[in-house]
Scaffold this motif. Structure first.
Motif, short mmCIF file in Angstrom:
data_model
loop_
_atom_site.label_atom_id
_atom_site.label_comp_id
_atom_site.label_asym_id
_atom_site.label_seq_id
_atom_site.Cartn_x
_atom_site.Cartn_y
_atom_site.Cartn_z
N ARG A 101 0.81 -1.22 0.00
CA ARG A 101 0.00 0.00 0.00
C ARG A 101 0.85 1.27 0.00
NH1 ARG A 101 -5.20 -1.30 3.89
NH2 ARG A 101 -5.77 -3.27 2.91
N LYS A 119 -7.30 -1.69 16.33
CA LYS A 119 -7.09 -0.33 15.82
C LYS A 119 -6.36 -0.38 14.47
CE LYS A 119 -5.63 2.66 18.85
NZ LYS A 119 -4.80 3.56 19.70
N CYS A 141 -6.34 -2.93 12.34
CA CYS A 141 -7.26 -3.49 11.35
C CYS A 141 -8.29 -2.46 10.88
CB CYS A 141 -7.97 -4.72 11.92
SG CYS A 141 -6.89 -6.15 12.13
N ASN A 142 -8.80 -1.68 11.80
CA ASN A 142 -9.77 -0.64 11.44
C ASN A 142 -9.12 0.42 10.54
OD1 ASN A 142 -11.97 -1.73 12.79
ND2 ASN A 142 -11.53 -0.64 14.67
N THR A 143 -7.91 0.81 10.88
CA THR A 143 -7.21 1.84 10.11
C THR A 143 -6.88 1.35 8.71
OG1 THR A 143 -6.27 2.77 12.13
CG2 THR A 143 -5.19 3.35 10.06
N LEU A 144 -6.42 0.10 8.60
CA LEU A 144 -6.02 -0.46 7.31
C LEU A 144 -7.16 -1.16 6.58
CD1 LEU A 144 -2.52 -1.92 8.25
CD2 LEU A 144 -3.04 0.27 7.13
N ASP A 145 -8.34 -1.20 7.21
CA ASP A 145 -9.51 -1.87 6.64
C ASP A 145 -9.16 -3.30 6.23
OD1 ASP A 145 -12.18 -2.13 5.88
OD2 ASP A 145 -11.76 -1.51 3.82
N CYS A 146 -8.70 -4.06 7.22
CA CYS A 146 -8.32 -5.45 6.95
C CYS A 146 -8.72 -6.32 8.13
CB CYS A 146 -6.82 -5.55 6.69
SG CYS A 146 -5.79 -5.11 8.11
N ASP A 147 -8.43 -7.61 8.04
CA ASP A 147 -8.74 -8.58 9.08
C ASP A 147 -7.46 -8.91 9.85
OD1 ASP A 147 -10.53 -10.33 10.41
OD2 ASP A 147 -9.70 -12.02 9.29
N CYS A 161 -2.42 5.17 12.89
CA CYS A 161 -3.02 4.30 13.89
C CYS A 161 -2.97 4.88 15.30
CB CYS A 161 -2.31 2.94 13.89
SG CYS A 161 -2.57 1.98 12.41
#
Length: 66
Positions: free
Chosen positions: A16, A50, A52-58, A27
């Protein structure tokens, strides 16, 4: 004994085009937490969420138990 590995996180950041510094700032995580991530040490689950939410991933996209 099993341990955690964050290699997937560093690969995701490279893909990315996000620097570690930008990642830490986005983050809102401390330099101490970054050190733990770099050394494949355990961090709080709230930090993982946090990230995962920031990077929009699992969770499985950023770490694994080895």
């Amino acid at each position: 004994m099993k341990s955690i590995n964050y290699k997937k996180l560093w690969i995701l950041l490279l893909e990315r085009n996000i620097s570690k510094r930008d990642f830490r700032e986005r983050c809102s995580i401390s330099t101490g937490t970054m050190t733990k991530l770099n050394k494949n040490q355990e961090v709080a689950l709230s930090v993982i969420i946090k990230i995962c939410n920031t990077l929009d991933c699992d969770i499985a996209d950023i770490c694994e138990v080895v």
